[in-house]
Design an enzyme around this catalytic site. Structure first.
Site, short mmCIF file in Angstrom:
data_model
loop_
_atom_site.label_atom_id
_atom_site.label_comp_id
_atom_site.label_asym_id
_atom_site.label_seq_id
_atom_site.Cartn_x
_atom_site.Cartn_y
_atom_site.Cartn_z
N HIS A 356 -19.87 13.19 19.88
CA HIS A 356 -20.44 11.46 19.68
C HIS A 356 -21.46 11.55 20.60
O HIS A 356 -22.62 10.78 20.53
CB HIS A 356 -18.97 10.54 19.41
CG HIS A 356 -20.01 9.31 18.67
ND1 HIS A 356 -20.03 7.85 19.64
CD2 HIS A 356 -20.21 9.12 18.04
CE1 HIS A 356 -20.30 7.39 18.52
NE2 HIS A 356 -20.34 7.95 17.27
N CYS A 357 -21.10 11.22 21.99
CA CYS A 357 -21.83 11.13 23.05
C CYS A 357 -22.92 11.77 22.98
O CYS A 357 -24.19 11.23 23.76
CB CYS A 357 -21.43 11.73 24.28
SG CYS A 357 -19.58 10.36 24.46
#
Length: 364
Positions: A356-357
């Site tokens: 996600h990052c």
């Protein structure tokens, strides 16, 4: 063309869509800095390419890459991934690319937050972040969308929205003195309403234990759908993560979202054994002044909550742990209409984050 809008998204009828809303594309950044990624970033580049190629099976992907790394990236990513030459300081698109907002007519604009490398000179993770701070404006121009310039520090990983007026965040991050010390809690809540188009702000206490982003919410909890939150859980007696997760569960149990709903909490266990940096991994990271140290034995903030929702798919990290299968099964049950793809996440985790990052969705 992309012009700067001086009002706010909420004033203009724009709001951040939920991540399960249809995407136009996914934005990513090619990793290369040797003082964060081991062995000249070669293992990380292989991991990023695998994430990009997997997402590209579901939706378009655009990868920002430096001139020096362009040809190497082109060899590793599939032809379905678009490469654009843009300079960056590191590779965390969730936090340095813009957050996109949309109105009822489907028109999309970008929000350009102030970026200070997760703390600036008070605990920030590197000392030069000018290129990362400028990235959101570059992407807005590439995407040909108008842009709002927010007047406060925020990273995309610090927020999750349900698309129906609710924002989830943590006190550890947004109330940290190294982000916006001049703003009160109420000031920050109002800015979230102004720039995300939300009404209700739900505050968790802390993020994953030892998360170097000062507790980004996207590593401990996220909305799976309106009224349903995934929470990283831990049942190891005496582990600091157990107390953090138990507190988050208690808070969520007492909360109501913007629609007045009680929240259903779906537990996603953290890896059964804490993930730590091996000596050979630490030795491969260049030590420089002002960069985040990578030491053998240091615990990493591993979490399966750090996944990416693509159009028709879900990309979740794996850590070589028995709970890899547990997390995959839970997410497959929660998203029966999506293909769940699990990608080795260790190399990304060594740099300080996960799937996600390193991704940022642009809504359709």
């Amino acid at each position: 063309m992309s012009k700067l809008i001086t009002s706010t998204p909420a004033a203009d009828g724009y709001a951040m869509p939920a991540e399960w809303a249809p995407h136009a594309r996914c934005w990513m950044i090619w990793p290369e800095r040797p003082d964060n990624w081991r062995d000249g970033a070669v293992p990380a580049q292989t991991a990023f390419a695998r994430v990009a190629n997997t997402i590209a099976e579901f939706e378009p992907v655009t990868m920002c890459v430096s001139v020096a790394q362009f040809h190497r990236a082109r060899r590793l990513v599939s032809g379905a991934v678009t490469l654009v030459e843009i300079a960056t300081n590191d590779a965390w698109a969730r936090d340095t690319a813009p957050t996109f907002v949309r109105n009822a007519a489907g028109e999309v604009r970008a929000v350009d937050w102030i970026f200070n490398a997760w703390g600036g000179l008070d605990g920030g993770l590197y000392r030069s972040w000018d290129d990362d701070h400028a990235l959101a404006a570059h992407i807005a121009r590439r995407a040909a969308v108008d842009r709002y310039a927010a007047d406060f520090v925020l990273e995309g990983g610090a927020i999750h929205v349900d698309g129906e007026g609710t924002c989830l965040t943590t006190e550890e991050c947004l109330l940290n003195r190294n982000r916006n010390p001049q703003l009160s809690r109420e000031d920050i809540e109002q800015r979230l309403r102004d720039y995300l188009g939300v009404r209700e702000i739900l505050w968790l206490g802390q993020g994953i234990y030892l998360d170097e982003t000062d507790g980004h919410v996207d590593n401990i909890a996220c909305f799976l759908r309106p009224g349903v939150v995934a929470l990283a859980t831990c049942d190891r007696a005496g582990d600091p993560q157990t107390a953090i997760s138990d507190d988050a569960r208690a808070r969520l149990g007492a909360m109501r979202d913007a629609q007045g709903r009680a929240l259903e909490v779906i537990g996603l266990p953290v890896p059964s054994v804490p993930v730590t940096i091996a000596a050979r991994e630490a030795a491969g990271v260049l030590v420089t002044h002002g960069s985040q140290p990578r030491r053998a034995g240091d615990r990493l903030a591993a979490s399966y909550v750090n996944f990416y929702l693509a159009n028709g798919g879900l990309v979740v990290p794996a850590f070589g742990d028995p709970n890899d299968d547990v997390a995959r099964a839970i997410l497959a049950e929660q998203f029966p209409d999506r293909l769940v793809r699990q990608i080795p996440g260790r190399e990304i985790l060594l740099g300080g984050g996960n799937v996600h990052c390193i991704t940022q969705q642009q809504p359709r």
